[in-house]
Scaffold this motif. Structure first.
Motif, PDB file in Angstrom:
ATOM      1  N   GLU A 171       8.365   8.531 -13.013  1.00  0.00           N
ATOM      2  CA  GLU A 171       7.057   7.915 -13.196  1.00  0.00           C
ATOM      3  C   GLU A 171       7.007   7.212 -14.540  1.00  0.00           C
ATOM      4  O   GLU A 171       7.717   7.590 -15.498  1.00  0.00           O
ATOM      5  N   ARG A 246       1.559   4.783 -10.786  1.00  0.00           N
ATOM      6  CA  ARG A 246       0.399   4.934  -9.904  1.00  0.00           C
ATOM      7  C   ARG A 246      -0.823   4.239 -10.500  1.00  0.00           C
ATOM      8  O   ARG A 246      -1.035   4.251 -11.710  1.00  0.00           O
ATOM      9  N   ASP A 277      -5.489   9.266  -8.706  1.00  0.00           N
ATOM     10  CA  ASP A 277      -4.909   8.258  -7.824  1.00  0.00           C
ATOM     11  C   ASP A 277      -5.539   8.361  -6.438  1.00  0.00           C
ATOM     12  O   ASP A 277      -6.523   9.088  -6.223  1.00  0.00           O
ATOM     13  N   ILE A 283      -3.563  11.300 -13.173  1.00  0.00           N
ATOM     14  CA  ILE A 283      -2.553  10.399 -13.738  1.00  0.00           C
ATOM     15  C   ILE A 283      -2.558  10.626 -15.249  1.00  0.00           C
ATOM     16  O   ILE A 283      -3.436  10.135 -15.972  1.00  0.00           O
ATOM     17  N   THR A 322      -3.650   1.790 -15.957  1.00  0.00           N
ATOM     18  CA  THR A 322      -2.188   1.898 -15.941  1.00  0.00           C
ATOM     19  C   THR A 322      -1.634   0.495 -15.716  1.00  0.00           C
ATOM     20  O   THR A 322      -2.409  -0.438 -15.421  1.00  0.00           O
TER      21      THR A 322
END
Length: 346
Positions: A171, A246, A277, A283, A322
């Motif tokens: 990630e 994500r 998410d 997240i 993000t």
């Protein structure tokens, strides 16, 4: 599961003596005779190799020396003749093949020029001294007329395989430590390795260029192929890295609103925000920001601390971001001026 052990291996070349069950033994008998190289004279080098027995033919305690998988050893002796340190290169080679039950195999090199030479021993799993080198040793020797030279060599087992994970899912913002495992021809862990790393997408994942244990750092959405190579054996392996980022779909606030007072408590409140998410999973790497629509009523710090400034109603916008998306939530604030009291007389 194969039990992995870390072993040191030795190759010993010693004059006119055979010692050690699983060592490589050589005998240097250097004397006159033979052709003359530019008046320097020549000698003879006699070599012997002790091949270790197969594991079924020997107890486990006797396993130090050449790899058990060795079936042949190529001996290469090289040097140069002539004045000024030698100008005419020469090379002698012989391939010694393992007997069925292991043991010593000897050979002689005739007409070796007197002077310094290099002795290289390379072990192979094949019977003809070709293919993949599974162990090797090298040293320098001085051939002198009428004398015997003792030479000791240390065998370095070479990797026949290097292994890292075939795939790695990461990630954004995550770091993962990766340690290669190099095995020799007997399945033992090689400790004398020198790793170099290459990366097809440095913008996606960061990987150091060298190191026996390195950290992969996910930088952006995408994929990369990271290859590790043992520079000694040339063995390599590749890991396919996928980095996922994500996108937040909502922001959960705690508390969800606040009533503040100018002259009493509470006059401040801390907003705790969590980005979620599409599957309601948090997240952790989402960046949270705060903004007030009415600073004269209530202001907010970069960390989410709301402070009452004047009577009225204000809205704090909380944004989670993000690299692939963002989401917002509104935090309503009511501020009451408790310094003004209304008195009703009946």
């Amino acid at each position: 599961m194969r039990r992995m052990t870390i072993m040191k291996r030795y190759l010993l070349i010693v004059a006119l003596t055979v010692v050690g069950l699983a060592m490589m033994i050589g005998q240097f008998g250097c004397g006159g005779g033979g052709d003359d190289y530019a008046g320097q004279g020549t000698g003879t080098i006699a070599l012997g190799v002790i091949f270790p027995p197969r594991p079924s033919q020997v107890s486990p305690a006797a396993g130090e020396g050449l790899p058990n998988a060795t079936n042949s050893v190529r001996i290469t002796i090289s040097g140069a003749t002539g004045g000024g340190g030698g100008t005419e290169p020469w090379t002698r080679e012989a391939v010694l093949v393992r007997p069925a039950g292991g043991g010593t195999v000897q050979t002689q090199f005739q007409n070796i020029p007197v002077g310094s030479c290099t002795v290289l021993a390379q072990a192979y799993g094949t019977n003809d001294g070709t293919g993949q080198i599974i162990a090797e040793a090298q040293t320098n020797a001085a051939v002198t007329s009428g004398n015997t030279t003792n030479v000791t060599m240390t065998v370095d087992t070479l990797a026949v395989s290097v292994d890292i994970p075939a795939t790695l899912n990461m990630e954004y913002g995550q770091s993962v430590n990766v340690t290669p495992v190099a095995l020799d021809a007997d399945g033992n862990v090689c400790i004398n390795v020198n790793y170099a790393w290459t990366n097809t997408a440095p913008a996606v994942v960061s990987v150091p260029s060298t190191g026996s244990s390195v950290t992969f750092a996910a930088l952006a959405n995408g994929t990369a192929d990271v290859t590790v190579t043992d520079s000694r054996s040339g063995e390599q392996d590749t890991c396919h890295v996928s980095v996922l980022t994500r996108a937040p779909v909502k922001v959960v606030l705690d508390p969800t609103s606040a009533n503040l007072f100018l002259q009493g408590d509470p006059s401040t409140v801390q907003i705790n925000a969590t980005a979620l998410d599409a599957t309601d999973q948090p997240i952790s790497y989402a960046v949270i920001t705060f903004a007030s629509a009415g600073d004269t009523v209530a202001s907010v710090s970069p960390t989410g601390l709301v402070t009452a400034n004047g009577a009225g109603v204000a809205s704090i916008t909380v944004t989670a971001t993000t690299p692939t998306g963002s989401a917002q939530a509104i935090f309503p604030v009511v501020v009451t001026d408790t310094g003004k009291l209304g008195i009703v007389v009946r």
